[in-house]
Design an enzyme around this catalytic site. Structure first.
Site, PDB file in Angstrom:
ATOM      1  N   VAL A 209      18.482 -83.194 -18.114  1.00 15.64           N
ATOM      2  CA  VAL A 209      17.722 -82.389 -18.617  1.00 15.64           C
ATOM      3  C   VAL A 209      17.063 -82.784 -20.175  1.00 15.64           C
ATOM      4  O   VAL A 209      16.322 -82.179 -20.810  1.00 15.64           O
ATOM      5  CB  VAL A 209      18.149 -80.685 -19.293  1.00 15.64           C
ATOM      6  CG1 VAL A 209      17.872 -80.479 -17.245  1.00 15.64           C
ATOM      7  CG2 VAL A 209      19.683 -81.018 -19.565  1.00 15.64           C
TER       8      VAL A 209
ATOM      9  N   LYS B 148      21.001 -65.510 -15.567  1.00 16.79           N
ATOM     10  CA  LYS B 148      22.175 -64.897 -16.633  1.00 16.79           C
ATOM     11  C   LYS B 148      23.361 -65.474 -16.829  1.00 16.79           C
ATOM     12  O   LYS B 148      23.199 -66.623 -16.142  1.00 16.79           O
ATOM     13  CB  LYS B 148      22.394 -63.143 -16.534  1.00 16.79           C
ATOM     14  CG  LYS B 148      23.401 -63.528 -14.967  1.00 16.79           C
ATOM     15  CD  LYS B 148      24.781 -62.139 -15.386  1.00 16.79           C
ATOM     16  CE  LYS B 148      25.590 -62.017 -15.710  1.00 16.79           C
ATOM     17  NZ  LYS B 148      25.955 -62.346 -14.712  1.00 16.79           N
TER      18      LYS B 148
ATOM     19  N   ASP C  50      18.134 -59.918 -12.625  1.00 18.45           N
ATOM     20  CA  ASP C  50      19.042 -59.252 -12.122  1.00 18.45           C
ATOM     21  C   ASP C  50      19.583 -59.036 -11.158  1.00 18.45           C
ATOM     22  O   ASP C  50      18.557 -58.037 -10.650  1.00 18.45           O
ATOM     23  CB  ASP C  50      19.108 -58.610 -13.964  1.00 18.45           C
ATOM     24  CG  ASP C  50      20.082 -57.171 -13.148  1.00 18.45           C
ATOM     25  OD1 ASP C  50      21.034 -56.862 -12.229  1.00 18.45           O
ATOM     26  OD2 ASP C  50      21.249 -56.682 -14.495  1.00 18.45           O
ATOM     27  N   HIS C  51      19.640 -59.671 -10.086  1.00 15.72           N
ATOM     28  CA  HIS C  51      20.213 -59.233  -8.803  1.00 15.72           C
ATOM     29  C   HIS C  51      20.091 -58.337  -8.390  1.00 15.72           C
ATOM     30  O   HIS C  51      20.059 -57.734  -7.270  1.00 15.72           O
ATOM     31  CB  HIS C  51      21.017 -60.853  -7.828  1.00 15.72           C
ATOM     32  CG  HIS C  51      22.314 -60.010  -8.075  1.00 15.72           C
ATOM     33  ND1 HIS C  51      23.681 -60.472  -9.320  1.00 15.72           N
ATOM     34  CD2 HIS C  51      23.288 -59.303  -7.501  1.00 15.72           C
ATOM     35  CE1 HIS C  51      24.347 -60.045  -9.504  1.00 15.72           C
ATOM     36  NE2 HIS C  51      24.446 -59.824  -7.736  1.00 15.72           N
TER      37      HIS C  51
ATOM     38  N   GLU D 150      35.186 -54.911  -8.254  1.00 18.12           N
ATOM     39  CA  GLU D 150      35.520 -55.951  -7.259  1.00 18.12           C
ATOM     40  C   GLU D 150      36.525 -56.198  -7.315  1.00 18.12           C
ATOM     41  O   GLU D 150      37.906 -55.832  -8.000  1.00 18.12           O
ATOM     42  CB  GLU D 150      34.687 -57.373  -8.307  1.00 18.12           C
ATOM     43  CG  GLU D 150      33.526 -56.698  -8.655  1.00 18.12           C
ATOM     44  CD  GLU D 150      32.807 -58.222  -9.161  1.00 18.12           C
ATOM     45  OE1 GLU D 150      32.333 -59.195  -8.610  1.00 18.12           O
ATOM     46  OE2 GLU D 150      32.627 -58.682 -10.284  1.00 18.12           O
TER      47      GLU D 150
ATOM     48  N   HIS E  78      24.199 -55.274 -15.145  1.00 22.37           N
ATOM     49  CA  HIS E  78      23.647 -54.628 -13.729  1.00 22.37           C
ATOM     50  C   HIS E  78      24.141 -53.433 -14.035  1.00 22.37           C
ATOM     51  O   HIS E  78      23.715 -52.778 -13.570  1.00 22.37           O
ATOM     52  CB  HIS E  78      24.871 -54.994 -13.315  1.00 22.37           C
ATOM     53  CG  HIS E  78      24.745 -56.345 -12.811  1.00 22.37           C
ATOM     54  ND1 HIS E  78      23.743 -57.533 -12.568  1.00 22.37           N
ATOM     55  CD2 HIS E  78      25.473 -57.238 -12.393  1.00 22.37           C
ATOM     56  CE1 HIS E  78      23.917 -58.356 -12.515  1.00 22.37           C
ATOM     57  NE2 HIS E  78      25.255 -58.863 -12.437  1.00 22.37           N
TER      58      HIS E  78
HETATM   59  C1  BG6 Z   1      27.513 -61.814 -11.156  1.00 24.43           C
HETATM   60  C2  BG6 Z   1      28.538 -62.001 -11.614  1.00 24.43           C
HETATM   61  O1  BG6 Z   1      26.192 -61.134 -11.542  1.00 24.43           O
HETATM   62  O2  BG6 Z   1      27.564 -60.655 -10.552  1.00 24.43           O
HETATM   63  C3  BG6 Z   1      30.026 -61.885 -11.046  1.00 24.43           C
HETATM   64  O3  BG6 Z   1      28.250 -63.169 -12.917  1.00 24.43           O
HETATM   65  C4  BG6 Z   1      30.014 -60.674 -10.150  1.00 24.43           C
HETATM   66  O4  BG6 Z   1      31.324 -62.098 -12.073  1.00 24.43           O
HETATM   67  C5  BG6 Z   1      28.784 -60.574  -9.389  1.00 24.43           C
HETATM   68  O5  BG6 Z   1      30.931 -61.157  -9.190  1.00 24.43           O
HETATM   69  C6  BG6 Z   1      28.999 -60.022  -8.428  1.00 24.43           C
HETATM   70  O6  BG6 Z   1      28.178 -59.189  -7.582  1.00 24.43           O
HETATM   71  P1  BG6 Z   1      27.694 -58.072  -6.143  1.00 24.43           P
HETATM   72  O7  BG6 Z   1      26.651 -58.705  -5.500  1.00 24.43           O
HETATM   73  O8  BG6 Z   1      29.134 -59.539  -5.569  1.00 24.43           O
HETATM   74  O9  BG6 Z   1      28.073 -57.123  -6.548  1.00 24.43           O
END
Ligand code: BG6
Length: 485
Positions: A86, A148, A177-178, A216, A240
């Site tokens: 890069v 991110k 931001d998924h 988690e 999130h």
């Molecule tokens: C991510 C974090 O953005 O989201 C992780 O960096 C986390 O640490 C994850 O495990 C959780 O995403 P999900 O979709 O599995 O709840």
């Protein structure tokens, strides 16, 4: 479905995210007809891979989606690999040649999506080169998706943002931001604003408190190097949780357009009660996991690549308050942590118990609305009813509306939706700069207070519900966590 024309250039094409999320999501869009003939993908990363090897990796990544060999081959034939440093300007010229060639071959008309799935320290370097070496086209759209962590505090995220905006327009930038791509997070808007029955009680007259839990079971896995510098506050709360919080508490937007939704989210974020050193100390709890009670799971400090004396928090709980008419006096409790007893993302809305001469408080239970964000998806609501029998005793009834396993399996994945939104130029479900900035400013106060404090981290054994202090946080206001593992 309308097929899109686009060339994806994925920086970090050999990485975990690309293999776990991006390739399967592109494949789903391909099977649904959103991508057909006119698309190609260039994967880049430092290591040398052949196209054939890259295509094999892509096929492996979609293996679990029950695809036929023929279809997988057809799909993976659109993938090309280019080793890339890069920082090396010359490499961008090589990349441009390949991009232009594929643009012609697949008749893509200059539409490009640059996906930056690598360390943010390189975002500025990459976008600068994309511009200076003319990878940005004149005839089609040019969009940049970034993953991110978007900075480590407000200052660094602002610097990052400014750097990218030297090369791209703000409406060309898509900050992922998924959580915003998740079905049930998107459902918050529909559930709130399509149901007058819900929206009419969505305020401090009826609601006692709200709770957002992102629990988690997994730990830091192979990401300890990143995580140990980040911690739960930056990894989960800043993005999130703050996004979920704003969707839950914002006023109704005039429409579901990007600008109207953003306007309302910003309004509510700017109504957050400012934190002080005292309120951070009293309203936020940070914790770190230790060895599990059965000795099977190691403690955080024993994880590989984590310092023996690390004070990084793997758990955060806290209380957020809003200074506005709708929400004055309603605490929003948040919590997230790693290596907890169970994976569970849910929101609980706890309604006030109305004093009435008919039933005393002790005879009825509070109405509670639960929004299951994952792995279960759906809603449940608890109400009071009359107990079957001769007297007038009360009983709790619970309505559940949970999606079945197969409904969940078939519903689109977060990354699939977000990639499609980006193809369509829709930024509604992406984080906007003002939101990112407001949320950094909020969590920065927590971070600086913690960094300056001599208070010890709370601890919790891996595999449990988290530190006891998180319960006290609610108990002192007469509340309690609704969800317990
Ligand atoms: C991510 C974090 O953005 O989201 C992780 O960096 C986390 O640490 C994850 O495990 C959780 O995403 P999900 O979709 O599995 O709840």
């Amino acid at each position: 479905n309308q097929a899109n024309k686009a060339l994806f250039i994925i920086f970090g094409g050999t990485g975990d995210l690309a293999q776990r999320k991006l390739y399967p999501s592109l494949y789903r869009l391909y099977t649904k007809g959103f991508l057909k003939e006119n698309f190609a993908v260039i994967g880049t990363a430092r290591r040398e891979w052949s196209d054939a090897h890259y295509q094999e990796v892509v096929r492996d990544s979609i293996h679990s989606l029950k695809v036929s060999d023929e279809h997988a081959l057809e799909f993976s034939s659109h993938f090309y690999y280019q080793a890339h440093n890069v920082k090396d300007t010359e490499h961008y010229n090589t990349l441009k040649k390949l991009a232009d060639q594929l643009d012609g071959k697949y008749q893509i008309d200059g539409n490009r999506i640059f996906y930056l799935s690598m360390s943010p320290t390189f975002f500025g370097t990459i976008t600068k080169h994309l511009k200076s070496q003319n990878l940005v086209t004149e005839n089609g759209f040019n969009r940049v998706i970034i993953e991110k962590p978007f900075g480590t505090d407000y200052e660094s995220s602002k610097a990052l943002n400014d750097e990218i905006l030297e090369a791209f327009e703000s409406d060309e930038l898509y900050r992922i931001d998924h959580y915003l791509g998740k079905e049930m997070v998107q459902n918050i808007l529909t559930f709130r604003f399509a149901n007058p029955m819900i929206e009419s009680v969505w305020n401090n007259h009826f609601i006692s408190n709200m709770q957002i839990t992102l629990s988690e079971e997994l730990g830091v896995e192979e990401r300890a190097e990143y995580y140990d510098k980040s911690g739960a506050l930056r990894d989960m709360i800043q993005n999130h949780i703050m996004q979920i919080f704003s969707l839950l508490t914002m006023d109704a937007p005039k429409s579901l357009s990007t600008n109207e939704v953003r306007k309302q989210k910003m309004l509510v974020l700017s109504a957050l009660k400012e934190l002080t050193t005292e309120t951070v100390q009293s309203d936020f709890v940070r914790g770190q996991y230790t060895r599990s009670l059965d000795n099977k799971l190691c403690g955080y400090r024993e994880e590989e690549k984590v310092a023996d004396d690390s004070t990084t928090e793997t758990y955060v709980a806290g209380k957020l308050e809003l200074n506005n008419e709708r929400w004055n006096g309603v605490p929003v409790y948040i919590r997230t942590g790693k290596k907890l007893a169970k994976k569970e993302a849910q929101i609980n809305i706890v309604f006030k118990q109305i004093e009435s001469s008919l039933f005393s408080k002790g005879d009825t239970a509070p109405n509670i609305l639960t929004i299951y964000l994952g792995p279960s998806e759906g809603f449940s609501i608890t109400l009071n009813e009359k107990k079957i029998g001769l007297g007038m005793d009360t009983d709790i009834m619970q309505f559940d509306h949970l999606r079945t396993e197969s409904m969940i399996q078939e519903s689109p994945e977060a990354y699939e939706k977000l990639l499609l939104d980006c193809l369509n130029g829709d930024r509604t479900h992406f984080a906007h700069w003002e939101e990112v900035a407001a949320s950094w400013k909020f969590v920065d106060k927590i971070r600086t207070t913690w960094d300056a404090s001599t208070n010890k981290l709370a601890t919790y054994p891996a595999g449990t519900a988290g530190p006891e202090a998180a319960n006290n946080l609610l108990e002192k206001n007469g509340h309690k966590w609704i969800w317990n593992p």
